[in-house]
Design an enzyme around this catalytic site. Structure first.
Site, PDB file in Angstrom:
ATOM      1  N   LYS A 274       0.804  -1.226   0.000  1.00  0.00           N
ATOM      2  CA  LYS A 274       0.000   0.000   0.000  1.00  0.00           C
ATOM      3  C   LYS A 274       0.833   1.270   0.000  1.00  0.00           C
ATOM      4  O   LYS A 274       0.312   2.352  -0.250  1.00  0.00           O
ATOM      5  CB  LYS A 274      -0.962  -0.005   1.199  1.00  0.00           C
ATOM      6  CG  LYS A 274      -2.058  -1.019   1.015  1.00  0.00           C
ATOM      7  CD  LYS A 274      -3.246  -0.784   1.893  1.00  0.00           C
ATOM      8  CE  LYS A 274      -4.259  -1.818   1.495  1.00  0.00           C
ATOM      9  NZ  LYS A 274      -5.515  -1.794   1.842  1.00  0.00           N
TER      10      LYS A 274
ATOM     11  N   LYS B 191      -5.031  -8.288  -6.601  1.00  0.00           N
ATOM     12  CA  LYS B 191      -6.235  -8.552  -5.825  1.00  0.00           C
ATOM     13  C   LYS B 191      -7.316  -7.502  -6.090  1.00  0.00           C
ATOM     14  O   LYS B 191      -7.010  -6.330  -6.261  1.00  0.00           O
ATOM     15  CB  LYS B 191      -5.832  -8.499  -4.341  1.00  0.00           C
ATOM     16  CG  LYS B 191      -6.939  -8.632  -3.349  1.00  0.00           C
ATOM     17  CD  LYS B 191      -6.397  -8.527  -1.935  1.00  0.00           C
ATOM     18  CE  LYS B 191      -6.686  -7.195  -1.274  1.00  0.00           C
ATOM     19  NZ  LYS B 191      -8.069  -6.860  -1.076  1.00  0.00           N
TER      20      LYS B 191
ATOM     21  N   LYS C 195     -10.805  -2.458  -2.489  1.00  0.00           N
ATOM     22  CA  LYS C 195     -11.588  -1.219  -2.383  1.00  0.00           C
ATOM     23  C   LYS C 195     -10.712  -0.016  -2.691  1.00  0.00           C
ATOM     24  O   LYS C 195     -11.128   0.929  -3.333  1.00  0.00           O
ATOM     25  CB  LYS C 195     -12.141  -1.058  -0.963  1.00  0.00           C
ATOM     26  CG  LYS C 195     -13.397  -1.851  -0.701  1.00  0.00           C
ATOM     27  CD  LYS C 195     -13.938  -1.492   0.662  1.00  0.00           C
ATOM     28  CE  LYS C 195     -13.628  -2.542   1.699  1.00  0.00           C
ATOM     29  NZ  LYS C 195     -12.500  -2.264   2.541  1.00  0.00           N
TER      30      LYS C 195
END
Ligand code: ATP
Ligand code: MG
Length: 329
Positions: free
Chosen positions: A112, A195, A198
């Site tokens: 991230k 993946k 969101k």
């Protein structure tokens, strides 16, 4: 041993098919098997920038989708993490029992923040696994149903709980991650090596997409140049992902799904069948979601849940405070 489940979803964005297959779809089953706690991890949602109104709407959405997926709030507990302050309080204590090196090794943190300069990475995204450990440990749960991406965080929770227990004596139950046999990681339809997420929503099927859009997204999902419908995640990640989606929604194994499509030699036909299954399941989910939202049923569920969660969490927190040497109130 009785099964005590706990699972959470962050209101960071719009829910997608990966969240449905990874978590929501299993609610009815685990509710029959044991005691269940479901929560909306709104404290965690602040780890990346988010508008206040978006956070609010996302939180309501998750509550409604939990209920639409079959969460029975008279039997299970549903609550908002920010309304049970024990999470933050336990976090302040337990952050002292994990090491920088351990947190630095978390792949989700690395993923991230890979494209971000260190000077603009919030500390919260680094320490988020500690708060997640607190979420789990507060409720003495022994099973944590998650997608594959969260297994490493549950492992870290085990490390933390064991370390604390060794230092202060039996305090926490050591939890185990439970991952679906089929559908542990649903991939993006536009880049099936990544993946479905969101926070990186390219190639997501959103649970609120209208059925026409869902069908269109599946029909244009990235595949390969061949014509064989076989499960081969390395060489055929797109086809394998669609097979996984089909198998998990049909509640069959991937082998059974492959067998079903063994004579199919047109990707278009295969995708149409996958789209039919997804639209049928998500269509029903959306009907229930709309009803729950309109009737504001989630408000009652969250109010009841908060009170039940607080009672349980407070008991654990008191135990911990005593163990570390804080003076009783
Ligand atoms: P974010 O991008 O903000 O991390 P997310 O889509 O990963 O969002 P989370 O709120 O982090 O969703 O995770 C909620 C639950 O859904 C977790 O149990 C997680 O493991 C599961 N999950 C998330 N994405 C997938 C996926 N693609 N396939 C299967 N399970 C998933
Ligand atoms: Mg995630």
């Amino acid at each position: 041993m009785a099964k005590n489940y706990l699972t959470g979803i962050k209101p960071t964005g719009k829910l997608h098919l990966g969240n449905y297959i990874g978590v929501l779809k299993n609610i009815k089953k685990i509710q029959e098997e044991g005691n269940c706690i479901f929560f909306i991890a709104d404290l965690h949602a602040l780890t990346l920038p988010i508008e206040p109104e978006t956070l609010k709407q996302n939180s309501i959405d998750i509550a409604c989708f939990y209920l639409a997926a079959g969460l029975d709030y008279n039997k299970s507990i549903l609550f908002l993490q920010s309304q049970v302050s024990e999470h933050a309080e336990l976090n302040a204590i337990l952050q002292n029992y994990l090491y920088m090196g351990e947190l630095s090794r978390m792949t989700q943190f690395k993923d991230k923040t890979a494209k971000t300069n260190n000077n603009s990475i919030g500390v919260g995204i680094f320490t988020y696994p500690i708060l997640m450990a607190c979420d789990i440990l507060l409720y003495n749960c022994n099973v944590v149903p998650v997608g594959e991406d969260q297994v490493q965080h549950v492992e870290l929770t085990r490390t933390l709980a064991t370390r604390f227990n060794n230092r202060y004596g039996e305090t926490f139950v050591i939890p185990t991650a439970q991952v679906n046999k089929v559908g542990k990681r649903i991939m993006s339809l536009s880049d099936p090596t990544k993946k479905m997420s969101k926070s990186d929503p390219k190639g997501d099927i959103f649970l609120k997409d209208d059925l026409k859009t869902i069908r269109k997204k599946i029909m244009s999902a990235v595949t390969d140049l061949g014509d064989e419908v076989i499960y081969d995640p390395i060489n055929k990640p797109g086809i394998s992902n669609l097979l996984t989606i089909y198998a998990s929604l049909k509640d069959i194994s991937v082998e059974e799904a492959c067998n079903h499509f063994k004579d199919c030699h047109r990707y278009g036909d295969f995708k149409k069948e996958v789209a039919d299954v997804v639209c049928e399941e998500i269509g029903k989910l959306q009907e229930r979601y709309n009803f729950i939202l309109e009737n504001k049923e989630y408000l009652k569920a969250l109010e009841i849940g908060k009170n039940k969660a607080k009672l349980l969490a407070n008991k654990t927190l008191k135990r911990v405070k005593k163990k570390v040497g804080f003076i009783d109130e």
